[in-house]
Design an enzyme around this catalytic site. Structure first.
Site, mmCIF file in Angstrom:
data_model
loop_
_atom_site.group_PDB
_atom_site.id
_atom_site.type_symbol
_atom_site.label_atom_id
_atom_site.label_comp_id
_atom_site.label_asym_id
_atom_site.label_seq_id
_atom_site.Cartn_x
_atom_site.Cartn_y
_atom_site.Cartn_z
ATOM 1 N N GLY A 14 -9.014 80.351 -7.332
ATOM 2 C CA GLY A 14 -9.957 79.292 -7.721
ATOM 3 C C GLY A 14 -10.148 78.312 -6.576
ATOM 4 N N GLY A 120 -3.564 79.914 -3.887
ATOM 5 C CA GLY A 120 -2.487 79.528 -4.795
ATOM 6 C C GLY A 120 -1.423 80.616 -4.929
ATOM 7 N N GLY A 122 -1.128 83.311 -6.791
ATOM 8 C CA GLY A 122 -1.622 84.694 -6.789
ATOM 9 C C GLY A 122 -1.966 85.143 -5.372
ATOM 10 N N ILE A 144 -5.435 72.785 -7.711
ATOM 11 C CA ILE A 144 -5.519 71.470 -8.360
ATOM 12 C C ILE A 144 -4.360 71.290 -9.332
ATOM 13 C CG2 ILE A 144 -8.024 71.287 -8.155
ATOM 14 C CD1 ILE A 144 -8.105 71.760 -11.247
ATOM 15 N N ASP A 145 -3.766 72.403 -9.778
ATOM 16 C CA ASP A 145 -2.722 72.310 -10.811
ATOM 17 C C ASP A 145 -1.385 71.790 -10.273
ATOM 18 O OD1 ASP A 145 -4.593 73.310 -12.502
ATOM 19 O OD2 ASP A 145 -3.649 75.249 -12.832
ATOM 20 N N ARG A 180 -12.867 55.005 -32.034
ATOM 21 C CA ARG A 180 -12.727 56.459 -32.202
ATOM 22 C C ARG A 180 -11.467 56.992 -31.529
ATOM 23 N NH1 ARG A 180 -19.042 57.936 -30.918
ATOM 24 N NH2 ARG A 180 -19.677 58.075 -33.096
ATOM 25 N N MET A 187 -7.507 70.663 -17.180
ATOM 26 C CA MET A 187 -6.913 71.893 -16.652
ATOM 27 C C MET A 187 -5.400 71.750 -16.512
ATOM 28 S SD MET A 187 -9.612 73.542 -14.006
ATOM 29 C CE MET A 187 -11.010 74.476 -14.644
ATOM 30 N N ARG A 189 -2.768 75.225 -16.419
ATOM 31 C CA ARG A 189 -2.399 76.450 -17.162
ATOM 32 C C ARG A 189 -0.943 76.425 -17.588
ATOM 33 N NH1 ARG A 189 -6.115 80.266 -16.312
ATOM 34 N NH2 ARG A 189 -4.862 81.845 -17.307
ATOM 35 N N ARG A 294 -12.522 70.596 -10.507
ATOM 36 C CA ARG A 294 -12.324 71.365 -9.275
ATOM 37 C C ARG A 294 -13.407 71.119 -8.247
ATOM 38 N NH1 ARG A 294 -10.589 77.168 -11.092
ATOM 39 N NH2 ARG A 294 -12.432 77.762 -9.919
#
Ligand code: F6P
Length: 367
Positions: A14, A120, A122, A144-145, A180, A187, A189, A294
């Protein structure tokens, strides 16, 4: 000792703000100072595997001013790749084949002496496997995570937190006007850094993160407290990877060929529905920020970090410490074996200071 003259760089997985700043720094150092040649592979390593190959020569002019731009000028993808290249069978189904050996051969034909792979977990797993097959490769972490354990921060994370904090600030004004409950899905994961960082920065009431399975009862207690105190509104941030104590993450399988990840999303709607079910009188609205987190211009911190990584990656190539990834260990940028770097995930520690800070502010973490 090889004298590296021709580098290939790729951005994989990503996208994230800061990728262009890394590319620019690599080119300024490698071309501007060492007079090496730099070639970009389009859409991660897929560019090398296409016929004809899709490559982009990167000279100083090509990278001028790109550090302020989001995305990546090389394009990226989190589908396909050298180890899982989709090939259509005669019956219309797809199989994933290993083209890594062929890719290394192609790089040899191009006269590539070393590769810098920006991506990242992966993508760095791909780096490690290519390194084990003999490729001279250096990794640069991004996401970003902020979920890579080897580095204090990944670039892109701070920018994402800015985006979410800005959203919280805006939601507060409309929530307080309408009395409210605002649920904001963000994001994250497997790690709740974005949700938690923005909850502290923006002053949210609830932050639900993947590391702490939540009870909807705890969320309701917090919301009731707010209502009883006459505050009349609440901000609930939910990371996409959050799950209830008795539930699982809300995810679907992607139909995109070669896409490996589960598609997360929907937990915000689920939480909003649960709150409504418990107190039907409350007005609840849901915002899902999605890929806004992102996109866009990287903040100064991310530009600086990305630039440090780019320069350090070229230095690592020069020193021939292949199979390593650059990482930020405040205040230094260091290199560590990629194998080690991807062996552990960077979850939000349950005793970490950010958790203590959130609890100190009475932010409900759902437990
Ligand atoms: O890894 C970063 C991330 O933003 C995750 O938080 C998210 O689930 C995923 O990427 C979405 O990726 P894409 O939509 O690009 O497949």
């Amino acid at each position: 000792m090889i004298k590296t003259r021709r580098l290939l760089i790729a951005t994989g997985g990503g996208d994230c703000p800061g990728l262009n700043a890394v590319i620019r720094a690599i080119v300024k150092k490698a071309v501007g100072q060492y007079s090496w040649e730099v070639i970009g592979s389009i859409n991660a390593f897929n560019g090398v595997l296409m016929d004809p190959m899709e490559l982009k020569p990167l000279d100083l002019a090509a990278v001028s001013g790109i550090h302020v731009k989001g995305g990546t000028i090389l394009g990226t993808t989190n589908r396909c790749g050298p180890f899982q290249w989709p090939v259509e069978r005669s019956d219309g189904s797809w199989e994933l084949v290993d083209r890594s050996g062929e890719m290394i051969e192609r790089l040899g034909r191009l006269g590539i002496d070393a590769v810098i792979n920006i991506g990242g977990d992966g993508s760095q797993l791909i780096s490690q496997r290519l390194f084990e097959q003999g490729l001279n490769i250096i990794g640069v972490p991004k996401t970003i995570d902020n979920d890579l354990s080897a580095t204090d921060f990944t670039f892109g994370y701070q920018t994402a937190v800015e985006v979410v904090t800005d959203a919280v600030d805006k939601l507060v004004t409309t929530a307080s006007s309408h009395h409210r409950i605002m649920v904001l899905e963000v994001m994250g994961r497997d790690a709740g850094w974005i949700a938690l960082g923005a909850a502290v920065a923006g002053g949210a009431d609830v932050a639900l993160i993947p590391e702490i399975p939540y009870r909807i009862g705890s969320v309701m207690t917090k919301i009731s407290e707010r209502i009883q105190r006459g505050r009349g509104f609440a901000i609930v941030i939910v990371a996409e990877g959050a799950r209830a104590v008795d539930g699982d993450v809300i995810a679907s399988q992607s139909e995109e060929v070669g896409y490996q990840n589960k598609v997360l999303g929907g937990v915000g709607r689920w939480v909003a529905g649960q709150i409504k079910e418990q107190v039907p009188d409350l007005e609840i609205r849901l915002t899902v920020l999605g890929h806004l987190q992102r996109g866009g211009i990287p903040c100064a911190f991310d530009r600086i970090l990305a630039t440090q990584f780019g320069v350090a990656a070229v230095e690592a190539v020069k020193a021939e410490i292949f199979g390593h990834m650059v990482a930020y260990r405040h205040p230094d940028v260091v290199t560590i074996p990629i194998k080690e770097a991807i062996s552990q995930y960077n979850h939000v520690g349950l005793n970490s200071n950010l958790i203590k800070t959130a609890r100190g502010l009475n932010i409900c973490l759902g437990d």
